[in-house]
Design an enzyme around this catalytic site. Structure first.
Site, short mmCIF file in Angstrom:
data_model
loop_
_atom_site.label_atom_id
_atom_site.label_comp_id
_atom_site.label_asym_id
_atom_site.label_seq_id
_atom_site.Cartn_x
_atom_site.Cartn_y
_atom_site.Cartn_z
N SER A 239 0.83 -1.20 0.00
CA SER A 239 0.00 0.00 0.00
C SER A 239 0.87 1.25 0.00
CB SER A 239 -0.94 -0.06 1.20
OG SER A 239 -2.00 0.83 1.08
N ASP A 465 -9.04 -4.14 -5.73
CA ASP A 465 -8.49 -3.56 -4.51
C ASP A 465 -9.21 -2.23 -4.25
OD1 ASP A 465 -6.84 -2.12 -2.64
OD2 ASP A 465 -5.17 -3.42 -3.18
N HIS A 493 -7.48 -5.88 -0.28
CA HIS A 493 -6.35 -4.97 -0.39
C HIS A 493 -5.03 -5.73 -0.29
CE1 HIS A 493 -4.03 -1.42 -0.20
NE2 HIS A 493 -3.87 -1.35 1.11
#
Length: 523
Positions: A239, A465, A493
């Site tokens: 991320s 996602d 995610h």
């Protein structure tokens, strides 16, 4: 009330922001077409320029330091504190700071391949916690056998000079602030809440608040790499951690080794586009949830997925009108309820829990959605908060100018945001105001990262996602000169470490053997 952040699955935190830096050059304009198949004309043309490959003499004492490792926690972890300059441009003119480091030693009896540095995202997620709770014990055994697994809490985060902005009671009030104002009074209340948050951060952090950028965190990573004795950085970032890793590659391409960037974000996008893209990402995730929910006998949103958004919006409007009891001191407001729904979009493992929470809310009990919201905000059962949300705002707001200059601009953008997501659009547009009156000026701007000359980099994107939309992975892979994109066709995610044999095997082969998958590989 949310600030823009991204979470990782497996219960560990991650999140996103956008980067910028005084070293960005070139002119504004549209990015060239994306050969990976994503949208074109999405970002800017200015490029993050690399720093000199030679370590300046003023920084040599930091690079030459030795860490004093001590045992910490279970499972044989070791901890240390790394000394870095507050200001890399004037290391002698400001105080030093210390950032926390942890490592799990390679489990193989032989000499380790080196260090694998990891970051779970955020910005604001603790890499120390991530190593101790997951990476140091849960990454594939072959990877843990080969590498020392190392985590560094970035400056301003958790154990590394943490930014603290509000008392726990003040944070409770802040999270209940209405982020979808219906009138002038609610708009003024939102601005007051954001101003109080920002002022608290400034009062607590002082000079540090202007030095928590991703660029500075990447420079800290390079000091740590040298101190650990690694010629090149080997790195796994999730991320926001992909932004940190890509920034490192852009600044230090000759010292970039095997980098895995999973759940990628696109650094070339200005803040408004990042927020709007993320809005669409959560709408995609909600659509997948609604389709799955409609097939379940206990779906509180009905058996028509196309009507689920309107049903949820109606429930949230009712909660806005009359907050729900939760069996405790706090009521469930619309803002907390929306956050609870958003938190369950990060992983399909939370979908059954969300169905039950929505069923309970429909029946007048807000406890389930409040619990989901608390997990998002890192609110402990005793009412205390971690510093994740404070660090999240501090890094996001220093990395890039605010998406909007005030409530009028946010309101004007609502139609575009609601086009991206009829359910979440208004919330996401107004949430972007957190950086509007930030007490320090941003030191970065949106830019492309090319990292010409870096070793092959592996970018991983998940098609549905919510927090880092797949198009961001396409965009980052197209920018990086040596990147290959690995696509996971799935929900949730990030992808690596979730049990998909195709993804895990591909990443393991890259980390252990340097094997780069065929461009365009899908799992």
């Amino acid at each position: 009330m949310e600030t823009r952040r991204l979470l990782r699955t497996s219960g560990t935190l991650t999140a996103a922001a956008a980067l910028l830096l005084s070293a960005c050059t070139a002119q504004d304009g549209s990015a060239p077409p994306n050969p990976a198949g994503g949208n074109v004309d999405r970002g800017v043309d200015r490029v993050l320029e690399p720093l000199s490959a030679e370590i300046p003499g003023s920084l040599r004492p930091y690079y030459d330091q030795e860490l004093d490792w001590r045992d910490c926690g279970p499972e044989g972890f070791q901890c240390a504190d790394l000394t870095v300059p507050l200001d890399y441009e004037a290391p002698d003119a400001a105080d030093d700071i210390e950032v926390a480091v942890v490592r799990a030693r390679a489990t193989d009896d032989g000499e380790p391949t080196g260090s694998l540095l990891v970051n779970p995202g955020g910005p604001g997620g603790s890499a120390v916690d991530f190593v101790q709770n997951f990476a140091g014990v849960g990454l594939p055994a072959d990877v843990r056998a080969a590498y020392d697994i190392v985590g560094m809490d970035p400056r301003g985060v958790s154990r590394s000079e943490p930014v603290e902005c509000l008392t726990d009671e003040e944070m409770d009030a802040h999270t209940q602030t209405d982020v979808t104002p219906d009138d002038a009074a609610e708009t003024a209340a939102l601005k007051e809440a954001n101003d109080a948050f920002a002022a608290g951060c400034a009062d607590d952090a002082g000079e540090l608040l202007g030095h928590v950028s991703t660029v500075e965190a990447a420079r800290d990573l390079d000091v740590l790499r040298e101190v650990l004795g690694d010629e090149k950085l080997t790195y796994l970032g999730y991320s926001y951690g992909t932004f940190l890793g890509a920034t490192y590659a852009g600044l230090f391409p000759s010292r970039s080794g095997r980098l895995v960037l999973d759940g990628a974000m696109d650094p070339s996008l200005p803040a408004e586009k990042l927020n709007r893209d993320q809005t669409a990402g959560f709408d995609t995730a909600f659509t997948a949830f609604a389709e799955d929910c409609a097939e379940q006998s206990d779906c509180p949103l009905g058996d028509d997925p196309e009507a689920a958004g309107a049903t949820l919006a109606s429930l949230l409007a009712d909660i806005d009108e009359k907050p729900l009891p939760t069996g405790g001191d706090r009521e469930l407001t619309e803002s907390l309820a929306t956050t609870g729904v958003i938190s369950a979009m990060y992983t399909e493992q939370y979908w059954p829990r969300l169905r039950q929470a929505l069923t309970d809310a429909r029946d007048g009990d807000g406890a389930g959605l409040l619990a989901l919201s608390d997990s998002y905000y890192e609110r402990a059962p005793d009412g205390s908060y971690g510093n994740l949300m404070y660090a999240n705002a501090a890094v996001n707001c220093i990395d890039q100018p605010a998406a909007f200059d005030g409530a009028e601009a946010a309101e004007a953008a609502v139609p575009d945001f609601e086009k991206a997501s009829p359910v979440f659009g208004r919330n996401f547009a107004y949430s972007a105001l957190i950086c509007t009156d930030w007490p320090v000026e941003p030191t970065g701007r949106a830019h492309r990262i090319e990292a010409e000359g870096a070793d092959p980099i592996l970018v991983v994107g998940t098609t549905r996602d919510p927090a880092t939309p797949y198009v961001w992975a396409e965009g980052l892979a197209a920018q990086l000169d040596s990147a290959t994109l690995l696509t996971f066709d799935g929900d949730g995610h990030t992808a690596y470490g979730r049990g998909d044999t195709c993804v895990d095997g591909t990443v393991n082969s890259y980390l252990l053997e340097g094997t780069v998958p065929d461009d365009g590989k899908r799992c």
